[in-house]
Design a protein around this motif. Structure first.
Motif, mmCIF file in Angstrom:
data_model
loop_
_atom_site.group_PDB
_atom_site.id
_atom_site.type_symbol
_atom_site.label_atom_id
_atom_site.label_comp_id
_atom_site.label_asym_id
_atom_site.label_seq_id
_atom_site.Cartn_x
_atom_site.Cartn_y
_atom_site.Cartn_z
ATOM 1 N N UNK A 20 19.383 -11.891 -29.607
ATOM 2 C CA UNK A 20 20.233 -10.973 -28.850
ATOM 3 C C UNK A 20 20.058 -11.158 -27.348
ATOM 4 N N UNK A 21 18.831 -11.376 -26.888
ATOM 5 C CA UNK A 21 18.599 -11.602 -25.463
ATOM 6 C C UNK A 21 19.334 -12.850 -25.012
ATOM 7 N N UNK A 22 19.252 -13.914 -25.801
ATOM 8 C CA UNK A 22 19.913 -15.175 -25.442
ATOM 9 C C UNK A 22 21.429 -15.022 -25.454
ATOM 10 N N UNK A 23 21.959 -14.298 -26.416
ATOM 11 C CA UNK A 23 23.408 -14.123 -26.492
ATOM 12 C C UNK A 23 23.955 -13.229 -25.383
ATOM 13 N N UNK A 24 23.126 -12.287 -24.890
ATOM 14 C CA UNK A 24 23.578 -11.355 -23.867
ATOM 15 C C UNK A 24 23.438 -11.897 -22.450
ATOM 16 N N UNK A 25 22.831 -13.066 -22.275
ATOM 17 C CA UNK A 25 22.616 -13.639 -20.950
ATOM 18 C C UNK A 25 23.908 -14.052 -20.280
ATOM 19 N N UNK A 26 23.823 -14.222 -18.956
ATOM 20 C CA UNK A 26 24.982 -14.687 -18.194
ATOM 21 C C UNK A 26 25.313 -16.117 -18.596
ATOM 22 N N UNK A 27 26.571 -16.355 -18.896
ATOM 23 C CA UNK A 27 26.998 -17.708 -19.243
ATOM 24 C C UNK A 27 28.507 -17.830 -19.099
ATOM 25 N N UNK A 28 28.938 -19.064 -18.966
ATOM 26 C CA UNK A 28 30.364 -19.374 -18.918
ATOM 27 C C UNK A 28 30.585 -20.585 -19.802
ATOM 28 N N UNK A 29 31.671 -20.581 -20.546
ATOM 29 C CA UNK A 29 31.978 -21.669 -21.459
ATOM 30 C C UNK A 29 33.437 -22.082 -21.265
ATOM 31 N N UNK A 30 33.668 -23.389 -21.190
ATOM 32 C CA UNK A 30 35.023 -23.890 -21.004
ATOM 33 C C UNK A 30 35.253 -25.110 -21.877
ATOM 34 N N UNK A 31 36.484 -25.254 -22.346
ATOM 35 C CA UNK A 31 36.898 -26.455 -23.066
ATOM 36 C C UNK A 31 37.756 -27.267 -22.113
ATOM 37 N N UNK A 32 37.412 -28.550 -21.975
ATOM 38 C CA UNK A 32 38.120 -29.389 -21.014
ATOM 39 C C UNK A 32 38.454 -30.740 -21.628
ATOM 40 N N UNK A 33 39.452 -31.383 -21.040
ATOM 41 C CA UNK A 33 39.780 -32.770 -21.349
ATOM 42 C C UNK A 33 39.519 -33.531 -20.062
ATOM 43 N N UNK A 34 38.513 -34.381 -20.101
ATOM 44 C CA UNK A 34 38.093 -35.114 -18.918
ATOM 45 C C UNK A 34 38.672 -36.521 -18.964
ATOM 46 N N UNK A 35 39.570 -36.807 -18.036
ATOM 47 C CA UNK A 35 40.210 -38.123 -17.995
ATOM 48 C C UNK A 35 39.239 -39.168 -17.451
ATOM 49 N N UNK A 36 39.591 -40.419 -17.631
ATOM 50 C CA UNK A 36 38.768 -41.543 -17.183
ATOM 51 C C UNK A 36 38.506 -41.466 -15.681
ATOM 52 N N UNK A 37 37.250 -41.699 -15.299
ATOM 53 C CA UNK A 37 36.806 -41.744 -13.895
ATOM 54 C C UNK A 37 37.100 -40.457 -13.132
ATOM 55 N N UNK A 38 37.073 -39.331 -13.800
ATOM 56 C CA UNK A 38 37.283 -38.050 -13.122
ATOM 57 C C UNK A 38 36.080 -37.144 -13.379
#
Length: 161
Positions: A20-38
């Motif tokens: 519960x402590x770990x789940x309640x911590x500050x965090x941000x999650x993102x799904x991305x598509x990273x193009x070549x050389x970017x």
């Protein structure tokens, strides 16, 4: 109640508490598509002093490599790693609060779909449940030792035909 059961209950409660402590911590999650050389930046405002973490997950991993840098509030590099696995978790220490950045760079020729998570591990808050797990584990080990100490197996006589 036996010492073994008390130790088991303490250990389980400590594990749930840490979850519960770990789940309640500050965090941000993102799904991305990273193009070549970017590259792509994920930013999070961390408070105080502690241990931060980043998690990189590439769902369709085909041997690609990404480069991860953790930057502090002054854009100084405090951690860097080359990730060549489907999932990787890294940790870094931060001494003061501020906006920390995970900069993910794709040096390969293919685009990469990935999930990036940046957060605070909450290490100081995890000390009491960690101590509870330790006490429970010691109780389990001690009670098991006491039970096995007096345990003996009867051996048949050697000369019986």
């Amino acid at each position: 109640m036996s010492l073994f059961k008390i130790g088991l209950v303490l250990s389980v409660i400590g594990m749930i508490w840490i979850s519960f402590v770990f789940l309640q911590g500050d965090k941000i999650s993102e799904e991305i598509v990273l193009k070549s050389a970017s590259s792509y930046d994920v930013e999070l405002d961390l408070k105080g002093k502690g241990i931060g973490y980043y998690k990189i997950f590439m769902s369709e991993f085909a041997g690609e490599q990404v480069f991860v840098q953790i930057l502090d509030t002054n854009q100084n590099i405090i951690s860097e790693e080359s990730v060549q696995t489907k999932m990787s978790v890294g940790y870094f220490d931060f001494e003061k609060g501020g906006v920390y950045t995970a900069k993910i760079t794709n040096p390969s020729e293919n685009q990469i779909d990935m999930q990036v998570e940046l957060g605070d591990a909450g290490s100081e808050i995890m000390i009491p449940p960690g101590v509870m797990i330790l006490v429970g584990a010691v109780m389990i080990i001690f009670s098991s030792y006491m039970k096995l100490k007096n345990y003996s197996i009867e051996q048949p006589d050697k000369n019986i035909l």
